[in-house]
Design a protein around this motif. Structure first.
Motif, PDB file in Angstrom:
ATOM      1  N   TYR A  10       0.841  -1.215   0.000  1.00 34.78           N
ATOM      2  CA  TYR A  10       0.000   0.000   0.000  1.00 34.78           C
ATOM      3  C   TYR A  10       0.868   1.254   0.000  1.00 34.78           C
ATOM      4  O   TYR A  10       0.638   2.183  -0.782  1.00 34.78           O
ATOM      5  CB  TYR A  10      -0.917  -0.019   1.231  1.00 34.78           C
ATOM      6  CG  TYR A  10      -1.480   1.336   1.583  1.00 34.78           C
ATOM      7  CD1 TYR A  10      -2.553   1.871   0.873  1.00 34.78           C
ATOM      8  CD2 TYR A  10      -0.922   2.090   2.621  1.00 34.78           C
ATOM      9  CE1 TYR A  10      -3.060   3.124   1.182  1.00 34.78           C
ATOM     10  CE2 TYR A  10      -1.422   3.345   2.934  1.00 34.78           C
ATOM     11  CZ  TYR A  10      -2.484   3.860   2.223  1.00 34.78           C
ATOM     12  OH  TYR A  10      -2.979   5.098   2.523  1.00 34.78           O
ATOM     13  N   VAL A  13       2.737   1.601  -3.355  1.00 34.44           N
ATOM     14  CA  VAL A  13       1.899   2.108  -4.445  1.00 34.44           C
ATOM     15  C   VAL A  13       1.779   3.627  -4.343  1.00 34.44           C
ATOM     16  O   VAL A  13       1.847   4.346  -5.354  1.00 34.44           O
ATOM     17  CB  VAL A  13       0.507   1.444  -4.409  1.00 34.44           C
ATOM     18  CG1 VAL A  13      -0.453   2.164  -5.343  1.00 34.44           C
ATOM     19  CG2 VAL A  13       0.610  -0.022  -4.810  1.00 34.44           C
ATOM     20  N   GLY A  14       1.614   4.125  -3.116  1.00 33.18           N
ATOM     21  CA  GLY A  14       1.570   5.576  -2.942  1.00 33.18           C
ATOM     22  C   GLY A  14       2.876   6.231  -3.342  1.00 33.18           C
ATOM     23  O   GLY A  14       2.877   7.317  -3.953  1.00 33.18           O
ATOM     24  N   TYR A  15       3.992   5.584  -3.031  1.00 33.55           N
ATOM     25  CA  TYR A  15       5.305   6.145  -3.372  1.00 33.55           C
ATOM     26  C   TYR A  15       5.534   6.142  -4.877  1.00 33.55           C
ATOM     27  O   TYR A  15       6.220   7.028  -5.411  1.00 33.55           O
ATOM     28  CB  TYR A  15       6.394   5.351  -2.666  1.00 33.55           C
ATOM     29  CG  TYR A  15       7.785   5.895  -2.884  1.00 33.55           C
ATOM     30  CD1 TYR A  15       8.130   7.174  -2.468  1.00 33.55           C
ATOM     31  CD2 TYR A  15       8.757   5.120  -3.516  1.00 33.55           C
ATOM     32  CE1 TYR A  15       9.396   7.674  -2.672  1.00 33.55           C
ATOM     33  CE2 TYR A  15      10.033   5.616  -3.720  1.00 33.55           C
ATOM     34  CZ  TYR A  15      10.348   6.896  -3.300  1.00 33.55           C
ATOM     35  OH  TYR A  15      11.608   7.390  -3.513  1.00 33.55           O
ATOM     36  N   ARG A  16       4.953   5.177  -5.573  1.00 34.48           N
ATOM     37  CA  ARG A  16       5.083   5.128  -7.032  1.00 34.48           C
ATOM     38  C   ARG A  16       4.492   6.368  -7.684  1.00 34.48           C
ATOM     39  O   ARG A  16       4.888   6.750  -8.790  1.00 34.48           O
ATOM     40  CB  ARG A  16       4.381   3.879  -7.573  1.00 34.48           C
ATOM     41  CG  ARG A  16       5.133   2.575  -7.339  1.00 34.48           C
ATOM     42  CD  ARG A  16       4.299   1.384  -7.742  1.00 34.48           C
ATOM     43  NE  ARG A  16       3.879   1.475  -9.138  1.00 34.48           N
ATOM     44  CZ  ARG A  16       3.021   0.619  -9.708  1.00 34.48           C
ATOM     45  NH1 ARG A  16       2.487  -0.350  -8.974  1.00 34.48           N
ATOM     46  NH2 ARG A  16       2.698   0.750 -10.972  1.00 34.48           N
ATOM     47  N   ARG A  17       3.568   7.026  -7.011  1.00 36.40           N
ATOM     48  CA  ARG A  17       2.951   8.229  -7.549  1.00 36.40           C
ATOM     49  C   ARG A  17       3.724   9.499  -7.186  1.00 36.40           C
ATOM     50  O   ARG A  17       3.474  10.555  -7.756  1.00 36.40           O
ATOM     51  CB  ARG A  17       1.505   8.346  -7.034  1.00 36.40           C
ATOM     52  CG  ARG A  17       0.616   7.180  -7.422  1.00 36.40           C
ATOM     53  CD  ARG A  17      -0.768   7.313  -6.788  1.00 36.40           C
ATOM     54  NE  ARG A  17      -1.626   6.191  -7.111  1.00 36.40           N
ATOM     55  CZ  ARG A  17      -2.363   6.090  -8.207  1.00 36.40           C
ATOM     56  NH1 ARG A  17      -2.349   7.086  -9.091  1.00 36.40           N
ATOM     57  NH2 ARG A  17      -3.116   5.038  -8.424  1.00 36.40           N
ATOM     58  N   THR A  18       4.616   9.393  -6.214  1.00 30.40           N
ATOM     59  CA  THR A  18       5.304  10.602  -5.718  1.00 30.40           C
ATOM     60  C   THR A  18       6.825  10.519  -5.798  1.00 30.40           C
ATOM     61  O   THR A  18       7.499  11.480  -5.411  1.00 30.40           O
ATOM     62  CB  THR A  18       4.910  10.857  -4.248  1.00 30.40           C
ATOM     63  OG1 THR A  18       5.314   9.742  -3.444  1.00 30.40           O
ATOM     64  CG2 THR A  18       3.401  11.046  -4.117  1.00 30.40           C
ATOM     65  N   TRP A  19       7.382   9.408  -6.292  1.00 33.85           N
ATOM     66  CA  TRP A  19       8.825   9.209  -6.222  1.00 33.85           C
ATOM     67  C   TRP A  19       9.591  10.259  -7.031  1.00 33.85           C
ATOM     68  O   TRP A  19      10.727  10.595  -6.687  1.00 33.85           O
ATOM     69  CB  TRP A  19       9.200   7.819  -6.727  1.00 33.85           C
ATOM     70  CG  TRP A  19       8.967   7.596  -8.191  1.00 33.85           C
ATOM     71  CD1 TRP A  19       7.835   7.134  -8.786  1.00 33.85           C
ATOM     72  CD2 TRP A  19       9.902   7.841  -9.250  1.00 33.85           C
ATOM     73  NE1 TRP A  19       7.984   7.072 -10.147  1.00 33.85           N
ATOM     74  CE2 TRP A  19       9.248   7.495 -10.464  1.00 33.85           C
ATOM     75  CE3 TRP A  19      11.213   8.308  -9.297  1.00 33.85           C
ATOM     76  CZ2 TRP A  19       9.877   7.616 -11.696  1.00 33.85           C
ATOM     77  CZ3 TRP A  19      11.846   8.427 -10.534  1.00 33.85           C
ATOM     78  CH2 TRP A  19      11.173   8.071 -11.720  1.00 33.85           C
ATOM     79  N   ARG A  20       8.981  10.808  -8.064  1.00 31.96           N
ATOM     80  CA  ARG A  20       9.691  11.794  -8.885  1.00 31.96           C
ATOM     81  C   ARG A  20      10.043  13.040  -8.086  1.00 31.96           C
ATOM     82  O   ARG A  20      11.035  13.702  -8.363  1.00 31.96           O
ATOM     83  CB  ARG A  20       8.830  12.171 -10.096  1.00 31.96           C
ATOM     84  CG  ARG A  20       8.622  11.029 -11.088  1.00 31.96           C
ATOM     85  CD  ARG A  20       7.659  11.439 -12.200  1.00 31.96           C
ATOM     86  NE  ARG A  20       7.401  10.341 -13.121  1.00 31.96           N
ATOM     87  CZ  ARG A  20       6.511   9.378 -12.907  1.00 31.96           C
ATOM     88  NH1 ARG A  20       5.790   9.397 -11.794  1.00 31.96           N
ATOM     89  NH2 ARG A  20       6.332   8.425 -13.780  1.00 31.96           N
TER      90      ARG A  20
END
Length: 252
Positions: A10, A13-20
């Motif tokens: 979980y 998945v959230g980090y995949r949206r903010t890692w940039r």
């Protein structure tokens, strides 16, 4: 274990949206830090420290310090927010998840973030030629253990407060002094005896000594097994405290 992995997924998945938003900083921060301290300040340190250049001396300390700051940073406002603002933990506790699953999954993600940031620092260090032994790769499990050793008790602290003003106190009186006086930038042996023993009590000093030994290919100042055991003690004690605080707030 499967449930804890689901919680970790979980957060992942959230980090995949903010890692940039953190990717540039993960490489830019170590680059600027090495240019500023290792190259800039190092130019004024004649003869280096302990027979090595100042850049080579400070790099392993910065790798460990990065894990400390990321581990504590990810275990403060995000944890407090999941209790006080977003109520994420309460939603997870309402699902068929145990307290250990909620805590373990999030703690695993925090340690993963600390590992990623330290790995980026390690890569930049290699490009600067500051690694002098194949044992430098051993810094990765070291920072993994350090991340757990500092994040677990910080989880307990964040779960015990209701206002983020207390988090500023943690950084001011714990993280900042530890980063400055735990052997990252200069040998702790140069400090007065009382301050030196305070530095020895911090988990960061033990990780710094291990990382420095690994990158330079020398023996650590203290026993490697003793360092690992001490960090494991912090991690285990922190887990116990965090689990107790999470249970108190999530189990009615």
């Amino acid at each position: 274990m499967t449930a804890a992995v689901a919680v970790f997924e979980y957060h992942l998945v959230g980090y995949r949206r903010t890692w940039r938003g953190s990717a540039l900083g993960s490489f830019l921060l170590p680059l600027l830090t090495m240019l500023g301290f290792g190259v800039g300040v190092g130019a004024y340190v004649d003869g280096g420290v302990g027979g090595v250049s100042y850049l080579d001396y400070v790099v392993p300390g910065l790798i460990a310090s990065t894990a400390l700051q990321v581990g504590v940073g990810e275990a403060t406002w995000p944890v407090l927010g999941n209790f006080e603002w977003h109520k994420i933990y309460f939603g997870q506790a309402a699902a068929p998840l145990r307290v250990g699953d909620v805590l373990g999954g999030h703690l695993a993600f925090v340690v993963f973030r600390a590992l990623l940031s330290s790995a980026a620092f390690l890569l930049v260090s290699a490009l600067f030629g500051a690694l002098h032994s194949p044992w430098a790769l051993a810094t990765l499990p070291i920072v993994l253990l350090l991340g757990c050793a500092v994040a677990a008790p910080t989880f307990a602290y964040s779960a015990s407060i209701s206002s983020d003003s207390y988090l500023a106190l943690l950084f001011r009186f714990a993280v900042l002094p530890m980063s400055l006086f735990a052997g990252v930038f200069f040998p702790v042996e140069t400090m007065p005896a009382v301050l030196r023993w305070i530095a020895y009590l911090t988990p960061l000093w033990h990780a710094v000594d291990l990382c420095r030994a690994a990158t330079l290919g020398v023996a650590p100042a203290w026993s490697a097994a003793g360092h690992v055991a001490y960090l494991a003690l912090w991690a285990g004690g922190g887990w116990w405290l965090a689990h107790a605080r999470f249970r108190k707030r999530l189990v009615f």
